[in-house]
Design a protein around this motif. Structure first.
Motif, short mmCIF file in Angstrom:
data_model
loop_
_atom_site.label_atom_id
_atom_site.label_comp_id
_atom_site.label_asym_id
_atom_site.label_seq_id
_atom_site.Cartn_x
_atom_site.Cartn_y
_atom_site.Cartn_z
N ARG A 220 1.56 3.54 -26.91
CA ARG A 220 1.67 2.25 -26.88
C ARG A 220 1.09 2.28 -25.11
NH1 ARG A 220 6.88 -0.51 -28.43
NH2 ARG A 220 7.31 0.68 -30.26
N THR A 221 0.43 0.61 -24.73
CA THR A 221 -0.44 0.76 -23.58
C THR A 221 0.50 -0.81 -23.26
OG1 THR A 221 -2.41 1.87 -23.86
CG2 THR A 221 -2.07 0.13 -22.33
N TYR A 222 0.96 -1.39 -21.89
CA TYR A 222 1.52 -2.31 -21.09
C TYR A 222 0.56 -2.03 -19.83
CZ TYR A 222 5.52 -1.42 -23.89
OH TYR A 222 6.26 -0.89 -25.29
N PHE A 223 0.25 -3.74 -19.98
CA PHE A 223 -0.07 -4.12 -18.94
C PHE A 223 0.69 -4.62 -17.36
CE2 PHE A 223 -4.29 -6.02 -21.59
CZ PHE A 223 -4.76 -5.22 -22.02
N ALA A 224 0.00 -4.10 -16.14
CA ALA A 224 0.73 -4.63 -15.12
C ALA A 224 0.47 -5.28 -14.40
CB ALA A 224 1.75 -3.35 -14.57
N THR A 225 0.82 -6.31 -13.75
CA THR A 225 -0.26 -7.64 -13.05
C THR A 225 0.14 -7.19 -11.71
OG1 THR A 225 1.38 -9.24 -13.29
CG2 THR A 225 -0.89 -9.03 -14.76
N ASN A 226 0.95 -6.19 -11.24
CA ASN A 226 1.23 -5.95 -9.53
C ASN A 226 0.84 -4.41 -9.50
OD1 ASN A 226 3.09 -5.52 -11.49
ND2 ASN A 226 4.64 -6.33 -10.59
N GLY A 227 0.41 -3.55 -9.80
CA GLY A 227 -0.61 -2.59 -9.85
C GLY A 227 0.61 -1.33 -9.95
N SER A 228 -0.04 0.39 -9.90
CA SER A 228 0.37 1.07 -10.48
C SER A 228 1.56 1.38 -9.64
CB SER A 228 -0.28 2.36 -10.45
OG SER A 228 -1.05 2.51 -11.16
N SER A 229 1.89 0.94 -8.52
CA SER A 229 3.51 1.05 -7.45
C SER A 229 4.05 0.23 -8.61
CB SER A 229 2.64 0.31 -5.87
OG SER A 229 2.53 0.58 -5.77
N THR A 230 4.59 -0.52 -9.31
CA THR A 230 5.50 -1.11 -9.85
C THR A 230 5.28 -0.49 -12.14
OG1 THR A 230 5.14 -3.07 -9.39
CG2 THR A 230 6.12 -3.13 -11.00
N ALA A 231 4.10 -0.24 -12.64
CA ALA A 231 4.40 0.50 -13.05
C ALA A 231 5.30 1.90 -13.14
CB ALA A 231 3.04 1.07 -13.75
N ASN A 232 4.94 2.84 -11.70
CA ASN A 232 5.73 3.89 -11.73
C ASN A 232 7.39 4.11 -11.74
OD1 ASN A 232 3.68 6.02 -11.26
ND2 ASN A 232 3.60 5.53 -9.17
N LYS A 233 8.25 2.83 -10.98
CA LYS A 233 9.30 1.96 -10.43
C LYS A 233 9.50 1.34 -12.63
CE LYS A 233 8.44 -0.03 -6.71
NZ LYS A 233 8.26 -1.30 -5.66
N VAL A 234 8.68 1.09 -12.78
CA VAL A 234 9.29 0.88 -14.35
C VAL A 234 9.84 2.62 -14.65
CG1 VAL A 234 8.56 0.29 -16.56
CG2 VAL A 234 8.15 -1.39 -14.36
N ILE A 235 8.68 2.57 -15.19
CA ILE A 235 9.31 3.94 -16.09
C ILE A 235 10.34 4.59 -15.63
CG2 ILE A 235 8.58 6.28 -16.38
CD1 ILE A 235 5.18 4.82 -16.35
N LEU A 236 10.24 5.27 -14.34
CA LEU A 236 11.58 5.81 -13.40
C LEU A 236 12.50 5.49 -13.89
CD1 LEU A 236 9.38 7.76 -10.90
CD2 LEU A 236 10.22 8.39 -12.75
#
Length: 649
Positions: A220-236
């Motif tokens: 699965r892939t999800y698009f993030a529009t506020n950078g990998s900074s937020t992506a890291n927070k979501v995952i953790l």
């Protein structure tokens, strides 16, 4: 605008049949006004096919005659999939029972089959063209264009109403002209149902994400529009509950440290390596990671950065395998390496090595707008509902649709011409390495120069598109040379240390840009100053003892204490206190302490030294008042309340 050209490589030893097939397929393709410039080219052997696939990035599909191949089918198909996984592979079969045998061998590797004796040129061409159309589709971008072309009256957000508030304004009309009509017409809101919802995708965004998952090799892939900074927070936040143990590289991006605070995790920091000569950080030694996995059997997650900012990539496969044996999920911050899937010189990717979650800053290395990132998921125990709740906690309810469209477009370009563009970038990088060395003053550092001694046996790789230039012999500091390149030669570099410049060679780099860069360096080399002895960063102190959860320390008000005393010496009152914030000097960009840690004498002395040595130092996590720095620490009475034995689970 250049028109695309797509080739189908037809592989077989039967020269008569191959000539007839190429003639029939091309005749049929030329009769149809296809949008992809489809043509068919022959390869008389597997070896010829390998050369063609290596040399010609416009090949999108390989059609293999399984009955007449000069080597076993399975190894050949495996090679194609390993070398260029974006290729679609079809097989020509001779007998009905052969299909079952081939399907048994190759499973999902193949895109489809044709019966060789049917010679249905029109039918084959139609299916192959549809395959290319599916790979080249941009569901969200197409829907956005269609909606803008409909020119609907806007009675919804945003307030500029498609640019109508700006157009013709005597005060801000220049902003309208600068951005352009389409940019503003495409700045829409969730009030437009045909454009789907990033927070609950069920239409064109969902389709675009599914295509991205296929392209990058994810479940699965999800698009993030506020950078990998937020992506890291979501995952953790999805993987960790308060008190859970997290293993993390000390030099992870600051978003990982922020995620540690938000999730309430209990971090175990893995010491990064540091190249003191150049002020560059390296990966964590493999043995350090393995030891941490053994020492912390309750750990839930391991997160690493690969590649680093300077292009150093872990040998991830054995590390991930060891983590999985311990029941630990592996997250890889691949922000600087999102293009690796599309060229064999850059692979394997973190997903190919078995990572459960990967974040990529698509905007850093592919053709996406700033803040455009992707989250890739391969975790077999993925909790989609929990992930979505955490994603929605961080994502805006008013995402920028142009950013989403750019992710759709960047994926398409990577699939259709990524191999060609990355191959060109690698060629430019190779040439620049040689030519820059020819200046006699500047030199691009190689892996052995960058690699700290502790990593010598860890099979670390270097991303060759990241050029770190040793400027020691020029007599200029990194900051001085950065300013000269910008002001005299109109060249903006990525980053500097006291004796290096870092340049990124991307898919947008041209030979003209490379020529201008080389000319500028040659001119500076002729004007060089007397080389100065470069400073060496003092040894980075070890992180102090973790007294309480970072979350607990961060959310206390604390008190501010000066970093230095009135005489400019390290403030002895800081030693032994517990930090509320992460304090990071740049360079080298590695935290000296993080929330919840006890501050050591060595850490305070280190900060005192680097602030004296580096006039252009950036010191993050402190408050600056005049010429003085102040740091936030727990009040003494709060330390007793927050220590770990009161947080036992």
């Amino acid at each position: 605008m250049n028109k695309p050209g797509c080739k189908v490589l037809v592989v077989g030893r039967d020269a008569v049949w191959l000539r007839e097939a190429i003639k029939g397929l091309n005749h049929n393709a030329h009769q149809e006004s296809g949008a992809f410039g489809l043509s068919f080219v022959p390869a008389a052997s597997a070896a010829d096919a390998q050369v063609a696939v290596r040399d010609d990035g416009s090949i999108q599909i390989v059609l293999i005659d399984s009955q007449d191949l000069d080597q076993p089918l399975l190894p050949f198909v495996d090679w194609l999939g390993d070398f260029r996984p974006e290729l679609s592979l079809y097989v020509l079969l001779g007998r009905g029972e052969e299909r079952a045998q081939v399907a048994n061998l190759l499973g999902e590797t193949l895109s489809g089959y044709f019966m060789r004796d049917e010679q249905d040129w029109a039918g084959w061409r139609h299916i192959l063209q549809a395959e290319i159309a599916e790979k080249a589709a941009t569901p969200f971008f197409d829907a956005l264009k269609r909606y803008v072309e409909l020119a609907k009256d806007s009675w919804h957000t945003p307030g500029h109403s498609g640019g109508d508030s700006l157009r013709g304004s005597p005060w801000v009309g220049d902003f309208y002209q600068f951005l352009g009509e389409n940019t503003l017409r495409a700045d829409l809101s969730v009030s437009v149902p045909m454009l789907d919802s990033l927070l609950h995708p069920a239409g064109v965004i969902n389709d675009a994400q599914a295509l991205a998952a296929r392209a990058f090799g994810a479940r699965r892939t999800y698009f993030a529009t506020n950078g990998s900074s937020t992506a890291n927070k979501v995952i953790l936040q999805t993987l960790l509950a308060p008190g859970d143990t997290l293993l993390l590289d000390r030099n992870c991006h600051k978003s990982v440290h922020h995620a540690t605070i938000l999730s309430g995790a209990r971090p175990v920091y893995l010491e990064s390596t540091l190249n003191r000569r150049y002020g560059l950080f390296g990966p964590v030694p493999k043995q350090t990671i393995l030891d941490a996995l053994a020492a912390h059997p309750s750990a839930r997650v391991l997160i690493l950065t690969s590649s680093t900012y300077d292009g150093l990539c872990y040998d991830l496969a054995p590390i991930i395998a060891a983590a999985h044996e311990c029941g630990v999920k592996v997250v890889v911050d691949e922000a600087w390496y999102g293009f690796a899937r599309f060229h064999p010189a850059m692979r394997p990717t973190a997903l190919e090595c078995g990572a459960d979650y990967v974040t990529q800053s698509t905007h850093k290395v592919l053709s996406a707008l700033s803040q455009a990132s992707m989250i890739h998921v391969n975790d077999p125990a993925f909790d989609a509902h929990l992930f979505r709740e955490n994603f929605n906690m961080h994502a805006s309810t008013s995402p920028q649709y142009s950013i989403i469209a750019s992710l759709d477009v960047a994926r398409k370009q990577a699939m259709m011409e990524g191999y060609t563009l990355i191959d060109r970038a690698l060629g430019i990088a190779r040439e620049l390495r040689e030519l820059i060395a020819g200046t006699g003053v500047f030199r691009v550092l190689e892996l052995d120069d960058l690699l700290p001694a502790e990593l010598a046996s860890d099979a670390i790789r270097l991303d060759p598109t990241k050029l770190t230039i040793d400027i020691s012999d020029s007599g200029y500091s990194g900051a001085e040379l950065r300013d000269i390149l910008l002001e005299r030669f109109n060249i903006q570099v990525e980053k500097t240390t006291f004796n290096t410049l870092t340049l990124l060679v991307t898919i947008g780099t041209t030979r003209s840009k490379a020529s201008r860069l080389l000319d500028a360096l040659m001119r500076v080399a002729r004007d060089k100053r007397t080389p100065r002895r470069p400073p060496q960063l003092p040894a980075l102190p070890g992180l102090g003892r973790l007294v309480c959860l970072p979350r607990d320390a961060f959310y206390e008000a604390g008190e501010m204490l000066p970093l230095l005393d009135d005489d400019g010496r390290p403030n002895v009152e800081l030693a032994g206190r517990v930090a509320c914030d992460q304090v990071t000097p740049y360079p080298p960009g590695i935290p000296v302490w993080t929330p919840g840690q006890q501050i050591s004498d060595e850490a305070v002395s280190y900060l005192g030294r680097v602030t004296r040595m580096q006039k252009d130092l950036e010191l993050h996590g402190v408050e600056q008042d005049g010429d003085g720095y102040y740091v936030r620490v727990l009040r003494l009475e709060d330390e007793q309340m927050l220590k770990f034995d009161r947080n036992a689970r």
